[in-house]
Design a protein around this motif. Sequence first.
Motif, PDB file in Angstrom:
ATOM      1  N   LYS A 289       0.798  -1.283  -0.001  1.00  0.00           N
ATOM      2  CA  LYS A 289       0.224   0.116  -0.114  1.00  0.00           C
ATOM      3  C   LYS A 289       0.852   1.341   0.012  1.00  0.00           C
ATOM      4  O   LYS A 289       0.557   2.052  -0.778  1.00  0.00           O
ATOM      5  N   GLU A 293       0.824   3.930  -3.200  1.00  0.00           N
ATOM      6  CA  GLU A 293       0.200   5.205  -2.579  1.00  0.00           C
ATOM      7  C   GLU A 293       1.226   6.228  -2.533  1.00  0.00           C
ATOM      8  O   GLU A 293       0.702   7.564  -2.787  1.00  0.00           O
ATOM      9  N   ALA A 334      -3.826  -4.339   1.234  1.00  0.00           N
ATOM     10  CA  ALA A 334      -3.139  -3.186   0.935  1.00  0.00           C
ATOM     11  C   ALA A 334      -4.194  -2.329   0.267  1.00  0.00           C
ATOM     12  O   ALA A 334      -4.046  -1.072   0.259  1.00  0.00           O
ATOM     13  N   PHE A 335      -5.553  -2.826  -0.119  1.00  0.00           N
ATOM     14  CA  PHE A 335      -6.501  -1.938  -0.514  1.00  0.00           C
ATOM     15  C   PHE A 335      -7.625  -2.026   0.071  1.00  0.00           C
ATOM     16  O   PHE A 335      -8.315  -0.721   0.287  1.00  0.00           O
ATOM     17  N   ARG A 337      -8.095  -3.216   3.767  1.00  0.00           N
ATOM     18  CA  ARG A 337      -7.585  -2.759   5.086  1.00  0.00           C
ATOM     19  C   ARG A 337      -8.872  -3.177   6.012  1.00  0.00           C
ATOM     20  O   ARG A 337      -8.795  -2.374   7.216  1.00  0.00           O
TER      21      ARG A 337
END
Length: 371
Positions: A289, A293, A334-335, A337
């Motif tokens: 993540k 990001e 990671a996306f 959460r």
Amino acid sequence: MCTSMCTSMCTSMCTSINQLPESILLKMFDYLDNETLWNLINTTKSIQNIIGGSKKCMERQFLLTPEKMVKIVPGGECDNIPFRNVEICNHLATNTLKQLSNEIRNIKYSVEVLKLKGFGRNSFSDTLAFFTGFSNLRQLTLVQCCISNDELTGSVISPNLDSLNELFLERCDANFYSVFQNLKSITKITVGNTDWTWNGFPHDNFNALMRTLPNCKHVGFEGIGTGSYFDMDEFPYRLKTLEATTISFNWYVGIRTARKQFMETQKGFLQQLIIHKLPYDFDGGDLLKFIVEKMNLDKFYYGDIPLILNGQKQNIEDFTVTTTEIQLTALLAAFFRPNHIVYLCSWGLIHLPSRFNSNWFEEIQLKMRYL
């Protein structure tokens, strides 16, 4: 009579081949493997001259066994052939770089790609002397090579390798990392270590080398044993491209902050990242993540799967049942959460909620869109 006929046919065939235009012969040689091409070099002088004069043929990699080395030593049948790409393995560990330097001195000037394996018991001065004469060397691979005595006191003298661009070191001792300090021509270094421990990859010596290479902006860590490097506290360089097999110990399970720390040191500099395996622990999702990001990468690949191209997040449609449950879970973390996706048991293993069992992973294809 049969013997006479065979001899006549062979003679006629050889005469016919020698009468073919050189361009046709070279086209035929394209279909030969490297070993067959070597055997052909040792047939006639005219064929040898044709192959030796072909840049394409000479760029083939020739494995020089002890039997072949006899032919390229000064005075040998092939000592004038400008080999460009050679591999030399010291299987019996009976040879040193000092001895090898004398044996190949007539072809040093032409070699552009060199791989050496198993050369130990070298002094530092003999190692420097060995690299003298490689005026066109562009790529160098060293596997299980070592310098036996400790001469590395005071300032280190670098070999004259002004053309060397790429260096690959696999399970070489710490002293060998000092040989290539201050070589401004080096733009890419790869370190290999297939041992799952840190043996064969001296982290501090690698850092010391990188401090002296201002133009080296491309680094590769190849093999499961290189992942331990990312648990260090210091990363004294900035990269544009990084390719790593993994970024953690294979067996380590737990929360590690150093790997994110490494990424933070490269933020604003790193443009292309390739990772072939996520960490085998439950903070792999956090790291992924952060990379996606926060790193502002131009390209990011997870194995062969592009997650970022030209600075833009990509669709993910390629994760299949070949991806392990742990890695899929890290990706989900990671996306999405959700705090309940995974938790760590007392043995350091990952627990998955009941709906994330093995049958579920076999039945789905993970499809997510970055928004």
